[in-house]
Design an enzyme around this catalytic site. Structure first.
Site, PDB file in Angstrom:
ATOM      1  N   SER A  95      45.469  47.821  40.225  1.00 10.37           N
ATOM      2  CA  SER A  95      45.425  47.271  41.584  1.00 10.37           C
ATOM      3  C   SER A  95      46.551  46.260  41.685  1.00 10.37           C
ATOM      4  O   SER A  95      47.041  45.771  40.652  1.00 10.37           O
ATOM      5  CB  SER A  95      44.075  46.568  41.804  1.00 10.37           C
ATOM      6  OG  SER A  95      44.135  45.692  42.918  1.00 10.37           O
ATOM      7  N   TYR A 130      37.373  40.787  39.157  1.00  9.97           N
ATOM      8  CA  TYR A 130      38.230  41.935  39.481  1.00  9.97           C
ATOM      9  C   TYR A 130      39.661  41.685  39.001  1.00  9.97           C
ATOM     10  O   TYR A 130      40.288  42.555  38.370  1.00  9.97           O
ATOM     11  CB  TYR A 130      38.186  42.159  41.000  1.00  9.97           C
ATOM     12  CG  TYR A 130      38.812  43.445  41.479  1.00  9.97           C
ATOM     13  CD1 TYR A 130      38.112  44.646  41.432  1.00  9.97           C
ATOM     14  CD2 TYR A 130      40.101  43.464  42.006  1.00  9.97           C
ATOM     15  CE1 TYR A 130      38.678  45.836  41.895  1.00  9.97           C
ATOM     16  CE2 TYR A 130      40.675  44.640  42.470  1.00  9.97           C
ATOM     17  CZ  TYR A 130      39.966  45.820  42.415  1.00  9.97           C
ATOM     18  OH  TYR A 130      40.525  46.991  42.876  1.00  9.97           O
TER      19      TYR A 130
HETATM   20  P1  NAD Z   1      35.301  54.428  45.926  1.00  5.92           P
HETATM   21  O1  NAD Z   1      34.091  53.573  46.060  1.00  5.92           O
HETATM   22  O2  NAD Z   1      35.558  55.477  46.945  1.00  5.92           O
HETATM   23  O3  NAD Z   1      35.330  55.100  44.490  1.00  5.92           O
HETATM   24  C1  NAD Z   1      34.645  54.590  43.402  1.00  5.92           C
HETATM   25  C2  NAD Z   1      34.145  55.742  42.557  1.00  5.92           C
HETATM   26  O4  NAD Z   1      33.493  55.205  41.405  1.00  5.92           O
HETATM   27  C3  NAD Z   1      33.098  56.600  43.274  1.00  5.92           C
HETATM   28  O5  NAD Z   1      33.235  57.945  42.852  1.00  5.92           O
HETATM   29  C4  NAD Z   1      31.777  56.033  42.748  1.00  5.92           C
HETATM   30  O6  NAD Z   1      30.684  56.949  42.797  1.00  5.92           O
HETATM   31  C5  NAD Z   1      32.174  55.757  41.325  1.00  5.92           C
HETATM   32  N1  NAD Z   1      31.309  54.789  40.642  1.00  5.92           N
HETATM   33  C6  NAD Z   1      30.889  53.580  41.061  1.00  5.92           C
HETATM   34  N2  NAD Z   1      30.120  53.001  40.115  1.00  5.92           N
HETATM   35  C7  NAD Z   1      30.068  53.883  39.073  1.00  5.92           C
HETATM   36  C8  NAD Z   1      29.463  53.863  37.791  1.00  5.92           C
HETATM   37  N3  NAD Z   1      28.720  52.811  37.379  1.00  5.92           N
HETATM   38  N4  NAD Z   1      29.624  54.932  36.976  1.00  5.92           N
HETATM   39  C9  NAD Z   1      30.358  56.002  37.370  1.00  5.92           C
HETATM   40  N5  NAD Z   1      30.959  56.080  38.582  1.00  5.92           N
HETATM   41  C10 NAD Z   1      30.811  55.022  39.408  1.00  5.92           C
HETATM   42  O7  NAD Z   1      36.532  53.414  45.865  1.00  5.92           O
HETATM   43  P2  NAD Z   1      38.112  53.614  45.743  1.00  5.92           P
HETATM   44  O8  NAD Z   1      38.703  52.702  46.735  1.00  5.92           O
HETATM   45  O9  NAD Z   1      38.511  55.035  45.741  1.00  5.92           O
HETATM   46  O10 NAD Z   1      38.369  52.952  44.301  1.00  5.92           O
HETATM   47  C11 NAD Z   1      38.809  53.678  43.184  1.00  5.92           C
HETATM   48  C12 NAD Z   1      39.627  52.746  42.296  1.00  5.92           C
HETATM   49  O11 NAD Z   1      40.748  52.250  43.026  1.00  5.92           O
HETATM   50  C13 NAD Z   1      38.878  51.512  41.782  1.00  5.92           C
HETATM   51  O12 NAD Z   1      39.209  51.285  40.434  1.00  5.92           O
HETATM   52  C14 NAD Z   1      39.416  50.397  42.658  1.00  5.92           C
HETATM   53  O13 NAD Z   1      39.339  49.134  42.018  1.00  5.92           O
HETATM   54  C15 NAD Z   1      40.839  50.851  42.852  1.00  5.92           C
HETATM   55  N6  NAD Z   1      41.529  50.270  43.994  1.00  5.92           N
HETATM   56  C16 NAD Z   1      41.122  50.511  45.275  1.00  5.92           C
HETATM   57  C17 NAD Z   1      41.803  49.917  46.351  1.00  5.92           C
HETATM   58  C18 NAD Z   1      41.407  50.149  47.805  1.00  5.92           C
HETATM   59  O14 NAD Z   1      41.937  49.456  48.692  1.00  5.92           O
HETATM   60  N7  NAD Z   1      40.542  51.100  48.117  1.00  5.92           N
HETATM   61  C19 NAD Z   1      42.903  49.097  46.086  1.00  5.92           C
HETATM   62  C20 NAD Z   1      43.286  48.878  44.769  1.00  5.92           C
HETATM   63  C21 NAD Z   1      42.603  49.473  43.729  1.00  5.92           C
END
Ligand code: NAD
Length: 260
Positions: free
Chosen positions: A142, A155
């Site tokens: 991130s 985080y």
């Molecule tokens: P999201 O909530 O759509 O995806 C999260 C995924 O993790 C989902 O498939 C969920 O079911 C799964 N999950 C949650 N807890 C779990 C557990 N205990 N065991 C197994 N699976 C689990 O969110 P996203 O935005 O797609 O995030 C994905 C990654 O991207 C994360 O690491 C997040 O920190 C990172 N990220 C997101 C953003 C953003 O703006 N969306 C920005 C920077 C980084």
């Protein structure tokens, strides 16, 4: 080029992870999905990947905060595909609070999901990759792996840790056909952030796009959300031969956030 390779993507039942899984499948990779959600909906997503891309897709529901379940998933993936060629450590969660009020159980969960789970999957997958002389490890970090924001102690600590882990794994595997990289998204359009945008939109008395502009103007100079497809295409590139010599880097995809 990636046809017949196997890819395990943690946290891939929605958002960034699902898009990565679909883009790797489009390149001919067999896929293992992981994550939470309605079993019927997950099954629809799994079968859609098989039908659309003519690859094998399976699903393992390991809770990535639980060591025994991670081991079970890694063993299942290895049995199913003989190999794990591409490992994408994408699972993550968030909680915001000032550090002196940060709930201890949230700290533990965020560290285990956003950082320790990657250590566990990597230590399982690496011996196979070394034996094959080929492997790709890609960690979803991130902007908060590179810079900090208030109220995000766990985080920011976890994502900085993931960036550090990426460098160590890259050094330990250099010259063995294996690369390990991270990408660092800024605000990315997933279901996760839609409520925050809608709240902001109603605060500024505007529509979704006004909410986006207001929220992003604080940090993301482009004032545009990153698209999940843009991240997934970067992952495909990092898996390609063109990226053979790219290892140990953490690539910002953040509309200029970390250039400031
Ligand atoms: P999201 O909530 O759509 O995806 C999260 C995924 O993790 C989902 O498939 C969920 O079911 C799964 N999950 C949650 N807890 C779990 C557990 N205990 N065991 C197994 N699976 C689990 O969110 P996203 O935005 O797609 O995030 C994905 C990654 O991207 C994360 O690491 C997040 O920190 C990172 N990220 C997101 C953003 C953003 O703006 N969306 C920005 C920077 C980084």
């Amino acid at each position: 080029m990636l046809k017949g390779k196997s890819a395990l993507i943690t946290g891939s039942t929605s958002g960034i992870g699902l898009s990565i899984a679909r883009h790797l499948a489009a390149q001919g990779c067999n896929i293992m999905l992981n994550g939470f959600g309605d079993p019927v909906v997950i099954e629809q997503k799994r079968t859609a990947i098989e039908k659309e891309f003519n690859v094998r897709a399976s699903y393992h529901g390991a809770d990535m905060s639980k060591l025994a379940e991670i081991s079970d998933m890694m063993n299942a993936a290895t049995q199913q595909f003989n190999n794990i060629d591409i490992l994408v450590n994408n699972v993550g969660t968030q909680h915001t609070a000032p550090v002196d009020q940060f709930p201890v159980e949230k700290w533990d969960l965020i560290l285990s999901l956003n950082l320790s789970s990657a250590f566990h999957t990597i230590r399982h997958a690496l011996p196979m990759m070394k034996q094959n002389g080929w492997g790709r490890i890609i960690n979803t970090a991130s902007v908060h792996g590179l810079v900090a924001s208030v109220n995000k102690a766990a985080y920011v600590a976890a994502k900085h840790g993931l960036v550090g882990l990426t460098k160590v794994v890259a050094l330990e595997t250099a010259g063995q056909g294996i690369t390990c990289n991270a990408f660092c998204p800024g605000w990315t359009h997933t279901e996760l952030i839609e409520p925050q945008i809608m709240t902001r939109a109603s605060e500024v008395g505007g529509a979704f796009e006004d909410g986006v502009r207001s929220l992003l103007s604080e940090k993301q100079p482009s004032k545009q959300l990153v698209k999940v497809e843009q991240l997934a295409q970067l992952v495909v590139f990092l898996c390609s031969g063109a990226a053979d010599q790219i290892t140990g880097v953490s690539i910002p995809v953040d509309g200029g956030w970390t250039a400031q």
